[in-house]
Scaffold this active site. Structure first.
Site, short mmCIF file in Angstrom:
data_model
loop_
_atom_site.label_atom_id
_atom_site.label_comp_id
_atom_site.label_asym_id
_atom_site.label_seq_id
_atom_site.Cartn_x
_atom_site.Cartn_y
_atom_site.Cartn_z
N HIS A 9 -27.44 -80.20 60.11
CA HIS A 9 -26.62 -81.18 59.01
C HIS A 9 -27.12 -82.59 59.92
CE1 HIS A 9 -24.52 -77.84 57.44
NE2 HIS A 9 -24.88 -78.53 56.52
N ARG B 214 -19.07 -82.79 51.37
CA ARG B 214 -19.02 -82.23 52.84
C ARG B 214 -17.53 -82.66 53.86
NH1 ARG B 214 -24.92 -82.45 52.98
NH2 ARG B 214 -25.37 -80.35 52.78
N GLU C 39 -24.89 -70.06 48.58
CA GLU C 39 -24.82 -69.42 49.33
C GLU C 39 -26.16 -68.30 50.19
OE1 GLU C 39 -24.28 -73.15 51.56
OE2 GLU C 39 -21.58 -72.62 51.35
N ASP D 271 -29.20 -73.08 52.85
CA ASP D 271 -28.83 -71.64 53.68
C ASP D 271 -28.98 -70.52 53.06
OD1 ASP D 271 -26.20 -72.03 56.01
OD2 ASP D 271 -25.12 -72.71 54.35
N CYS E 243 -26.99 -78.05 45.14
CA CYS E 243 -26.87 -79.40 46.27
C CYS E 243 -27.23 -79.23 47.52
CB CYS E 243 -25.51 -79.47 46.56
SG CYS E 243 -24.79 -77.96 47.08
C1 PEP Z 1 -26.65 -75.31 51.51
O1 PEP Z 1 -26.46 -74.44 52.23
O2 PEP Z 1 -27.78 -75.95 51.38
C2 PEP Z 1 -25.19 -76.55 51.34
C3 PEP Z 1 -25.21 -77.43 50.88
O3 PEP Z 1 -24.20 -76.27 52.75
P1 PEP Z 1 -24.92 -77.28 53.57
O4 PEP Z 1 -25.92 -77.84 54.22
O5 PEP Z 1 -23.15 -78.51 53.71
O6 PEP Z 1 -24.55 -75.94 54.73
MG MG Z 2 -24.09 -73.87 53.45
#
Ligand code: PEP
Ligand code: MG
Length: 574
Positions: free
Chosen positions: A188, A295, A430, A454, A501
């Site tokens: 992140h 998010r 995910e 994920d 996404c």
């Molecule tokens: C993902 O897992 O692709 C996603 C968009 O969620 P995050 O990156 O916030 O875990």
């Molecule tokens: Mg995710």
């Protein structure tokens, strides 16, 4: 000159001097000779911590407000509590240990007392105790922890690791690049650096042994090459690269106001991911057609308490209004994994990515979840909002989440608060479990959004933060591609839209594949919107589909990459 190699996670060229971020290391236990000396050190640290807290209280009161400042007033009160201080001193004297270790033990003891309390407010005080403990320990170690220090930093940051919340608070006018020893492309912190437009390279082994404060650095956030004290020739090359990047950016700017439509007429939506209402400025500058992922867990970071329903409502309403009728997909809190949140009393876990995370926390802490849902529903009266649940693994979880959504709607109806009765509730795909069950989930969800960040780590059993397994964690793995195809087909069979996404949505080489599979929407970081639209406009959907059908029979990520290289050469425009 020295060359270091890492993983380029946020593109762009950075040139400047290194600023090493001092981070508090693990507390060590030492046996001591003189208790008086240790107690004197402790007294100094307590005094320093108290004046830091007084300063923080005053600053917060002026900048934010009395309510927020009260957090530090309460911390000051706890810090000066005689029982707390006496306990630390008595640990030093009876155990003959260093002050840092005594502080660690005593704060852990108090934190666990708070954590075991029934009342949620009291449980949350455990975080304040930990904060106080860290402040005293940092003072003992000679490390300042005052957040205003962030404003003094300038240039390129070098650190062992950077947390997502720390990254989100960086001053983008002063910080021109970030280098870290740990982390991967979809951590992140990396995602935020891309959204902020700060070039970054992670996974640089022994970085902190190789660089010194003040070293002159040039690096490229794409290739991951980092030059320490570069030669004139390298500097010249990089200045040229910078010029090329600027000219590409100018060309892409001319696509603003155009549609994301292929040469043979297939249109998709190019949306943007955000983690704060502040991101909307850059989203609008880059002409996004909507928000594919908000998010919201970032609203919880960099503070000590959960924002109230009203406070959340204001943020969601602002985002929806600024997007002027375009879709805004608000994902409910995805706490956990690499986004821990100490102040709600989450215990550390051995495998945070496989643990208490996302919808699992929301279903367990129904109040927290319901308040958020009410805030989103209320905001839905002011724009085109959709709700999205993260980390769904079973149909049961989705049904439970929808039941709580139903209750939240009932509460608002009783209070005669308007909201969009037709609001859609979709899910992130995910986890492999959700992908495999997508044919049945599509009967319960209003839309899907594929979270590749994920989905890749869980499918490949390769941690998204671990640079040592990045050969497994990549967007081109056939196993992942096949799962994604299954999800898109399952959604379409049931007549629902399927978007993406995760970071793979904006991966240049793969955009033809997502189109070829029939994706309806790609949600990318704000700085990739126009580049994504450019590729879509230069594609022929039928050619992309034929190539993708063939690619799904390939057996390795290398073969997939080769196939895509050939395809991009055959379409000279890509
Ligand atoms: C993902 O897992 O692709 C996603 C968009 O969620 P995050 O990156 O916030 O875990
Ligand atoms: Mg995710």
């Amino acid at each position: 000159m020295k060359l270091l190699k890492g993983i380029g996670v946020s593109p762009g060229i950075a040139v400047g001097r290194i600023f090493i971020l001092e981070q508090s290391t693990e507390t060590e236990k030492r046996n001591i000779q003189s208790c008086e000396m240790e107690i004197a050190r402790l007294n100094d640290a307590l005094q320093e911590s108290a004046s830091e807290l007084e300063k923080l209280y005053e600053e917060t009161r002026k900048k934010i407000g009395d309510k927020e400042a009260a957090i530090f007033e309460a911390q000051l009160f706890m810090l000066q509590d005689q029982e707390f201080i006496e306990r630390i001193k008595s640990e030093i004297e009876t155990e003959k240990i260093n002050a840092e270790w005594a502080v660690e033990n005593v704060t852990r003891y108090y934190a666990s007392l708070f954590l075991n309390m029934e009342n949620e407010y009291m449980r949350e005080r455990a975080q304040d105790i930990k904060d106080i403990g860290n402040r005293i320990k940092n003072s003992l170690k000679g490390l300042s922890k005052n957040p205003s220090d962030k404003n003094a930093m300038e240039g390129i940051i070098a650190a062992k690791e950077i947390t997502p919340s720390y990254m989100a608070q960086l001053n983008t006018e002063k910080i021109t690049g970030v280098l870290t020893e740990t982390g991967g492309k979809t951590s992140h912190a990396a995602i935020i650096s891309r959204a902020l437009g700060i070039p970054a390279v992670t996974g640089i082994q022994a970085l902190l042994e190789e660089v010194q404060n003040g070293d002159y650095i040039v690096f490229d956030g794409e290739s991951g090459n980092v030059y320490i004290n570069p030669s004139d020739e390298i500097l010249r090359d990089y200045k040229e690269k910078l010029k090329d990047l600027i000219s590409i950016k100018n060309k892409l700017n001319s696509l603003k106001g155009t549609k994301s439509i292929t040469s043979d007429g297939r249109q998709i939506k190019v949306f943007s991911n955000i983690s704060s209402d502040k991101d909307i400025k850059i989203v609008l500058e880059n002409d996004a057609e909507g928000i594919g992922l908000f998010r919201t867990e970032f609203l919880l970071m960099g503070r000590n308490n959960i924002p109230s329903c009203e406070e959340q409502f204001e943020v969601y309403k602002k985002v929806a209004s600024l997007m002027q009728g375009n879709t805004v997909i608000i994902r409910t809190f995805d706490i956990g994994g690499d986004k821990p949140l100490d102040y709600i009393g989450l215990a550390p876990e051995d495998n945070p990515f496989l643990g208490y995370r996302g919808i699992r926390i929301s279903l367990d802490r129904k109040n927290l979840f319901k308040e958020q849902l009410k805030a989103i529903l209320k905001a839905s009266a002011f724009g085109n909002i959709k709700i999205m649940f993260p980390m769904i693994s079973t149909i049961g979880e989705l049904i439970q989440a929808k039941e709580i959504l139903f209750e939240a709607k009932e509460d608002l109806r009783k209070q005669e608060i308007p909201f969009n009765e037709e609001i859609q509730a979709g899910i992130m795909i995910e986890t492999p479990a959700a992908a495999i069950m997508s044919d049945l989930l599509s009967k319960e969800a209003d839309f899907f959004s594929i979270g590749t960040n994920d989905l890749i780590q869980y499918t490949m059993a390769a941690d998204r933060l671990n640079s040592k397994v990045s050969y497994l964690y990549n967007f081109y793995q056939p196993a992942v591609l096949r799962l994604i195809k299954h999800v898109i087909d399952s959604g379409h069979r049931e007549g629902i839209e399927v978007g993406m996404c995760g970071e793979a949505a904006g991966e240049t080489g793969l955009i033809p594949v997502w189109l070829g599979m029939g994706i309806d929407e790609l949600s990318v970081n704000p700085n990739s919107i126009l580049a994504t639209r450019n590729i879509v406009q230069n594609l022929n959907f039928h050619e992309a589909k034929a190539m993708t059908d063939n690619l799904l029979n390939l057996s390795s990520d290398e073969d997939v990459k080769l196939c895509l290289e050939e395809f991009s050469q055959s379409c000279s425009c890509l």
